[in-house]
Design a protein around this motif. Structure first.
Motif, mmCIF file in Angstrom:
data_model
loop_
_atom_site.group_PDB
_atom_site.id
_atom_site.type_symbol
_atom_site.label_atom_id
_atom_site.label_comp_id
_atom_site.label_asym_id
_atom_site.label_seq_id
_atom_site.Cartn_x
_atom_site.Cartn_y
_atom_site.Cartn_z
ATOM 1 N N ARG A 1 0.857 -1.268 0.145
ATOM 2 C CA ARG A 1 -0.013 0.119 0.120
ATOM 3 C C ARG A 1 0.840 1.084 0.002
ATOM 4 O O ARG A 1 0.286 2.345 -0.471
ATOM 5 C CB ARG A 1 -0.989 0.030 1.209
ATOM 6 N N THR A 2 2.055 1.272 0.641
ATOM 7 C CA THR A 2 2.838 2.507 0.509
ATOM 8 C C THR A 2 3.263 2.875 -0.643
ATOM 9 O O THR A 2 3.033 4.153 -0.922
ATOM 10 C CB THR A 2 4.151 2.247 1.688
ATOM 11 N N PRO A 3 3.838 2.065 -1.491
ATOM 12 C CA PRO A 3 4.448 2.851 -2.620
ATOM 13 C C PRO A 3 2.972 2.874 -3.822
ATOM 14 O O PRO A 3 3.145 3.812 -4.547
ATOM 15 C CB PRO A 3 5.029 1.506 -3.368
ATOM 16 N N ILE A 4 1.785 2.214 -3.443
ATOM 17 C CA ILE A 4 0.937 2.482 -4.365
ATOM 18 C C ILE A 4 0.418 3.706 -3.843
ATOM 19 O O ILE A 4 -0.126 4.542 -4.978
ATOM 20 C CB ILE A 4 -0.329 1.572 -4.069
ATOM 21 N N HIS A 5 0.187 4.133 -2.746
ATOM 22 C CA HIS A 5 -0.255 5.583 -2.401
ATOM 23 C C HIS A 5 0.812 6.695 -2.899
ATOM 24 O O HIS A 5 0.402 7.863 -3.499
ATOM 25 C CB HIS A 5 -0.243 5.920 -0.770
ATOM 26 N N THR A 6 2.126 6.405 -3.077
ATOM 27 C CA THR A 6 3.218 7.239 -3.681
ATOM 28 C C THR A 6 2.687 7.324 -5.055
ATOM 29 O O THR A 6 2.927 8.531 -5.612
ATOM 30 C CB THR A 6 4.458 6.590 -3.324
ATOM 31 N N ILE A 7 2.489 6.246 -5.711
ATOM 32 C CA ILE A 7 2.146 6.463 -7.188
ATOM 33 C C ILE A 7 0.848 7.402 -7.298
ATOM 34 O O ILE A 7 0.877 8.183 -8.309
ATOM 35 C CB ILE A 7 1.635 5.046 -7.894
ATOM 36 N N ILE A 8 -0.214 7.072 -6.573
ATOM 37 C CA ILE A 8 -1.520 7.788 -6.950
ATOM 38 C C ILE A 8 -1.079 9.284 -6.459
ATOM 39 O O ILE A 8 -1.468 10.064 -7.084
ATOM 40 C CB ILE A 8 -2.572 7.260 -5.819
ATOM 41 N N GLY A 9 -0.467 9.471 -5.311
ATOM 42 C CA GLY A 9 -0.149 11.031 -4.892
ATOM 43 C C GLY A 9 0.527 11.744 -5.945
ATOM 44 O O GLY A 9 0.444 12.953 -6.315
ATOM 45 N N MET A 10 1.711 11.101 -6.587
ATOM 46 C CA MET A 10 2.655 11.754 -7.710
ATOM 47 C C MET A 10 1.776 11.869 -8.893
ATOM 48 O O MET A 10 2.114 12.779 -9.552
ATOM 49 C CB MET A 10 3.959 10.790 -7.724
ATOM 50 N N SER A 11 0.853 10.913 -9.335
ATOM 51 C CA SER A 11 0.074 11.243 -10.435
ATOM 52 C C SER A 11 -0.769 12.185 -10.322
ATOM 53 O O SER A 11 -0.867 13.130 -11.202
ATOM 54 C CB SER A 11 -0.605 9.913 -10.963
ATOM 55 N N GLU A 12 -1.296 12.452 -9.169
ATOM 56 C CA GLU A 12 -2.080 13.676 -8.982
ATOM 57 C C GLU A 12 -1.517 14.821 -8.910
ATOM 58 O O GLU A 12 -1.873 16.016 -9.441
ATOM 59 C CB GLU A 12 -3.026 13.572 -7.412
ATOM 60 N N LEU A 13 -0.191 15.035 -8.552
ATOM 61 C CA LEU A 13 0.737 16.157 -8.456
ATOM 62 C C LEU A 13 1.105 16.466 -10.103
ATOM 63 O O LEU A 13 1.061 17.425 -10.639
ATOM 64 C CB LEU A 13 1.893 15.938 -7.754
ATOM 65 N N MET A 14 1.199 15.245 -10.663
ATOM 66 C CA MET A 14 1.854 15.680 -12.285
ATOM 67 C C MET A 14 0.581 16.286 -12.886
ATOM 68 O O MET A 14 0.870 16.937 -13.903
ATOM 69 C CB MET A 14 2.151 14.198 -12.688
ATOM 70 N N ASN A 15 -0.640 15.755 -12.767
ATOM 71 C CA ASN A 15 -1.970 16.240 -13.177
ATOM 72 C C ASN A 15 -2.066 17.941 -13.015
ATOM 73 O O ASN A 15 -2.749 18.609 -13.689
ATOM 74 C CB ASN A 15 -3.040 15.598 -12.998
ATOM 75 N N THR A 16 -1.204 18.374 -12.083
ATOM 76 C CA THR A 16 -1.520 19.751 -11.879
ATOM 77 C C THR A 16 -0.387 20.636 -12.533
ATOM 78 O O THR A 16 -0.430 21.839 -12.582
ATOM 79 C CB THR A 16 -1.144 20.005 -10.538
ATOM 80 N N THR A 17 0.479 19.941 -13.334
ATOM 81 C CA THR A 17 1.502 20.580 -14.122
ATOM 82 C C THR A 17 0.945 20.651 -15.550
ATOM 83 O O THR A 17 -0.225 20.190 -15.963
ATOM 84 C CB THR A 17 2.864 19.710 -14.029
ATOM 85 N N VAL B 1 -7.210 0.499 -8.849
ATOM 86 C CA VAL B 1 -7.523 -0.856 -9.210
ATOM 87 C C VAL B 1 -6.839 -1.790 -8.113
ATOM 88 O O VAL B 1 -7.167 -2.601 -7.368
ATOM 89 C CB VAL B 1 -7.494 -1.289 -10.507
ATOM 90 N N LEU B 2 -5.399 -1.504 -8.377
ATOM 91 C CA LEU B 2 -4.594 -2.410 -7.440
ATOM 92 C C LEU B 2 -4.799 -2.094 -6.028
ATOM 93 O O LEU B 2 -4.718 -3.049 -5.166
ATOM 94 C CB LEU B 2 -3.056 -1.898 -7.830
ATOM 95 N N LEU B 3 -4.857 -0.745 -5.806
ATOM 96 C CA LEU B 3 -5.144 -0.450 -4.245
ATOM 97 C C LEU B 3 -6.572 -1.257 -3.857
ATOM 98 O O LEU B 3 -6.427 -1.711 -2.797
ATOM 99 C CB LEU B 3 -5.182 1.023 -4.097
ATOM 100 N N SER B 4 -7.551 -1.180 -4.651
ATOM 101 C CA SER B 4 -8.728 -1.803 -4.059
ATOM 102 C C SER B 4 -8.531 -3.560 -4.011
ATOM 103 O O SER B 4 -9.000 -4.009 -2.925
ATOM 104 C CB SER B 4 -9.986 -1.499 -5.472
ATOM 105 N N LEU B 5 -7.692 -3.905 -4.887
ATOM 106 C CA LEU B 5 -7.383 -5.290 -4.393
ATOM 107 C C LEU B 5 -6.867 -5.632 -3.359
ATOM 108 O O LEU B 5 -6.948 -6.609 -2.422
ATOM 109 C CB LEU B 5 -6.688 -5.921 -5.702
ATOM 110 N N ILE B 6 -5.758 -4.688 -3.088
ATOM 111 C CA ILE B 6 -4.869 -5.105 -1.843
ATOM 112 C C ILE B 6 -5.742 -4.729 -0.360
ATOM 113 O O ILE B 6 -5.544 -5.447 0.258
ATOM 114 C CB ILE B 6 -3.695 -3.844 -1.794
ATOM 115 N N ASN B 7 -6.580 -3.769 -0.615
ATOM 116 C CA ASN B 7 -7.504 -3.474 0.589
ATOM 117 C C ASN B 7 -8.437 -4.737 0.870
ATOM 118 O O ASN B 7 -8.570 -4.989 2.119
ATOM 119 C CB ASN B 7 -8.263 -2.317 0.219
ATOM 120 N N ASP B 8 -8.851 -5.273 -0.154
ATOM 121 C CA ASP B 8 -9.652 -6.418 -0.060
ATOM 122 C C ASP B 8 -8.890 -7.546 0.696
ATOM 123 O O ASP B 8 -9.237 -8.363 1.581
ATOM 124 C CB ASP B 8 -10.049 -6.967 -1.392
ATOM 125 N N ILE B 9 -7.708 -7.899 0.117
ATOM 126 C CA ILE B 9 -6.844 -8.867 0.587
ATOM 127 C C ILE B 9 -6.399 -8.583 2.153
ATOM 128 O O ILE B 9 -6.334 -9.475 2.995
ATOM 129 C CB ILE B 9 -5.444 -8.885 -0.234
#
Length: 760
Positions: free
Chosen positions: A99-115, A134-142
């Motif tokens: 979950r830690t690197p997934i949150h990083t990916i999501i956060g960085m993609s959000e920041l990238m969209n502001t550029t 999608v990946l975060l949702s699967l991980i949350n289920d597990i």
């Protein structure tokens, strides 16, 4: 697993002592006995006394095989429990780590969209974000599943508003449902106190999972969420939650295994619809921890209902959310017409409106609604106070209904409220353009939004400035309603008309205008096809574009006359300059329609050739050619179109475009994407350096762009294309290259201006 046993002698001695001292008349023990050459055997020894207690009997039974089986089961159980614990610990740890690197990916993609990203980069970024979600949702289920297995999932107990919680939850899911054409609705029992103590995170998880599943397995119809009061006292509220869908349903034999982990109703659906198969298992466990049971009722091919009942402690006054405010009596006696083709959505909204004192009538279509509105005026001598209409309906949709209402003298006092999906692309553009509506509500409809928009429609003075912000966007062009209403007066003709036009946008424009005039329309994409259809179909009138591939309009007209066909032919061309009249007449054409044209330009031609008019009127058949002569005189004196305009030419004149399309906003918007696609093709052709060595092709491209641009009231682009066409006609490659750059620059401005209207 190692198990140690006491020596048989010791066990026997203790057993015998207890038997002699005890009151029991019989007892049993199992001991191991080493036997020479046979290894260890297990015996069940049983001691019994007779009735006089004078004798003790010993019964012996060899139970070696049974003992071995029992020991194997014990060892297997121990190993299974150990493996389960190890697996749960592993899943929990790994889920947290992933979950830690997934949150990083999501956060960085959000920041990238502001550029500042170009279109291609935005697409890549969106795909990254979607995949990470999608990946975060699967991980949350597990992770949740592992916590449940390990008994480590704890519930919170905090104040929450169940109505707001579920409205927010289904709002997230609704967009995906709307893409499929599936309605999502929600009803909360007004009698129930929904401000309670519970775990909002887990409740939201349950509802979102159930609604997601319902949407996933529903191809048409609706998904409905209900909160119904079971019982209530001062301390607690018992609420029944249910999620109904009109989807594929579940077979009787599959229902028993539906809530098992890694299971779906059909193994084939896992590949088709995706998912881990953990969702329902997790939901059932969560509901169980909350004190309820998640159940399902379903019929294959008809739909399903998942439901559970929970009892909540009512929140204290201090914890209550002020958003759960009571509704007043402002709407008591207000007459409302509710229009929606989905009866379940109507049923929910009628309950709310009736609760507030409204007198509600229902209609399942725009056509039925308009009829009821006219009947209401005839019977009560006054229209409905409010008409709440869905945007998307078959036959007559919400936009068309509003157009009819605003064009009707006795219905204009009715306040219109539009229920729409989240505004995207062309829908957003239409929403901003239309000034017919007092308010609009986003689907799925929230109870509070419905109340506020009705109040706003009835009493605009009660709304604050902030509440009107959206409506200001809707009325950006105040005169649109008047434009469309005045343009909707269409004369009706009878007959068959042939359209010869190679450009798809122009052809669609022609077809739409003529069909609205009541005419039967056939079309040809080039002169050769027009010649075939003129002979085969024997039309009453032909509109002939002059510049077409395969066979142009001049040649096609001559061949039509050579075949003995006397049908009137109307020349359609933007080349209304010197010599064009003679060329059209010499080729056999009998009337003239210059591009760009509008409905008012076509009607006189139709009236002349398709109606029984007096001979005096018929003499004016070629009156449009007078315009040609005026243009010819301008050409002779080298007066440019730029010199005739005191103002800069319009990039896109909406008012004029609507006039061209007889006020049909839907038609206008539907043609913009094909226009853009065709323009991209033309510009790609002009990028080829070899094209400027054959300037007749450049002339043809310029002519095509000019015609379609002016038909869509894009005067700047039309003028640039005309310069391109003339440079090709006059064989001037340097001027053609400059004109090409003007066309590209004008097109970029057009594209930017049209962006809100283009379909995504």
């Amino acid at each position: 697993m190692a198990i140690r046993y006491a020596p048989a002698e010791t066990v026997w001695k203790r057993f015998l002592e207890k038997f002699i001292q005890g009151e029991s008349r019989h007892d049993q023990i199992t001991v191991s006995v080493p036997i020479k050459n046979k290894g260890t055997r297990w015996f069940a020894l049983r001691l019994m006394r007779n009735s006089r207690e004078s004798h003790i009997f010993l019964l012996e039974d060899d139970v070696t095989e049974q003992h071995h089986r029992e020991m194997q089961l014990k060892i297997a159980r121990y190993d299974a429990e150990k493996a389960t614990k190890t697996k749960s610990d592993f899943l929990a740890n790994m889920s947290h780590e992933i979950r830690t690197p997934i949150h990083t990916i999501i956060g960085m993609s959000e920041l990238m969209n502001t550029t500042n990203l170009d279109q291609e980069q935005e697409e890549y970024s969106s795909q990254i974000r979607f995949s990470a979600d999608v990946l975060l949702s699967l991980i949350n289920d597990i992770l949740d599943f592992s916590k449940i297995e390990a008994g480590q999932l704890d519930l919170e107990n905090t104040a929450c508003n169940l109505q707001l919680l579920i409205e927010d939850s289904i709002d997230i899911v609704a967009l995906e449902a709307h893409k499929k054409g599936v309605e999502v609705g929600f009803y909360a029992d007004p009698e129930a106190d929904l401000v309670v103590m519970g775990d909002p995170t887990r409740l939201r998880q349950i509802i979102m999972n159930l609604v997601n599943n319902a949407v996933k397995f529903t191809e048409e119809g609706q998904v409905m969420v209900y909160l119904n009061l079971v019982e209530q006292d001062e301390a607690a509220s018992t609420i029944r939650f249910s999620v109904e869908d009109s989807g594929i349903g579940i077979s009787r034999e599959k229902k028993d295994t539906l809530f098992e982990a890694f299971t779906q109703a059909d193994s084939s659906t896992t590949r088709r619809y995706g998912g881990t198969g953990l969702g329902l298992s997790i939901c059932r466990n969560l509901v169980k921890q909350m004190g309820g049971v998640l159940e399902v009722e379903s019929s294959e091919g008809i739909g399903s209902e998942f439901f559970f009942t929970l009892t909540f402690e009512r929140a204290s006054q201090m914890d209550r959310d002020e958003t759960g405010a009571a509704y007043g009596e402002d709407l008591k006696g207000v007459t409302v017409l509710l229009v929606d083709d989905n009866w379940k959505i109507r049923d929910v909204l009628v309950k709310y409106l009736t609760l507030w004192g409204c007198r509600v009538d229902e209609a399942g279509s725009g056509r039925e609604a308009f009829q009821k509105m006219k009947e209401k005026v005839r019977e009560d001598d006054r229209p409905y106070d409010i008409c709440i209409t869905d945007q998307l309906m078959p036959d007559i949709d919400g936009w068309q209904l509003a157009s009819q209402v605003r064009a009707h003298d006795t219905l204009t006092r009715t306040a219109l409220i539009l229920m729409s999906l989240k505004a995207k692309g062309t829908e957003e553009a239409k929403m901003k353009l239309l000034g017919w509506f007092s308010a609009y509500i986003t689907k799925p409809v929230r109870m509070r939004d419905l109340w506020e928009k009705c109040i706003l429609a009835m009493f605009p003075e009660k709304s604050e400035a902030g509440e009107l912000e959206e409506l200001e966007e809707l009325s950006r062009i105040d005169q649109i309603g008047d434009i469309l209403a005045s343009s909707s007066q269409i004369l009706k003709f009878s007959g068959k008309v042939l359209i010869a036009e190679d450009h798809p946008v122009n052809r669609k424009l022609f077809e739409s205008i003529l069909k609205k005039q009541g005419l039967q329309v056939i079309s040809a994409e080039n002169g050769k096809k027009a010649l075939e259809l003129a002979d085969l179909e024997q039309p009453d009138l032909i509109f002939m574009d002059c510049q077409m591939p395969v066979m142009n309009g001049y040649e096609a007209s001559m061949k039509i006359r050579d075949a003995g066909i006397k049908t009137p032919i109307v020349a359609v061309t933007a080349n209304a300059l010197k010599g064009e009249k003679e060329k059209c007449l010499e080729s056999g054409m009998t009337d003239f329609l210059p591009k760009p044209f509008k409905n008012r330009d076509i009607v006189p031609i139709l009236k002349h050739w398709l109606s029984t008019e007096t001979p005096e009127e018929a003499e004016n058949g070629l009156e449009e050619l007078d315009d040609v002569e005026e243009l010819e005189s301008l050409d002779e004196h080298d007066v440019t179109r730029e010199e005739l305009n005191q103002e800069d030419p319009a990039v896109f004149d909406l008012k004029q475009a609507l006039d061209t399309f007889m006020g049909d906003l839907n038609l206008l918007v539907s043609l913009l994407n094909p226009f853009i696609e065709q323009m991209e093709k033309y510009l790609k052709m002009l990028e080829d350096p070899d094209v400027f060595s054959e300037l007749q092709e450049v002339r043809g491209i310029g002519h095509a762009i000019k015609g379609s641009a002016r038909n869509l009231s894009m005067e700047e682009l039309g003028m640039a294309a005309e310069a391109l066409e003339f440079s090709g006609r006059d064989n001037k490659p340097d001027e053609a290259a400059k004109a090409h750059q003007r066309v590209r620059a004008a097109y970029e401005r057009v594209k930017q201006t049209l962006q809100p209207y283009l379909e995504k």
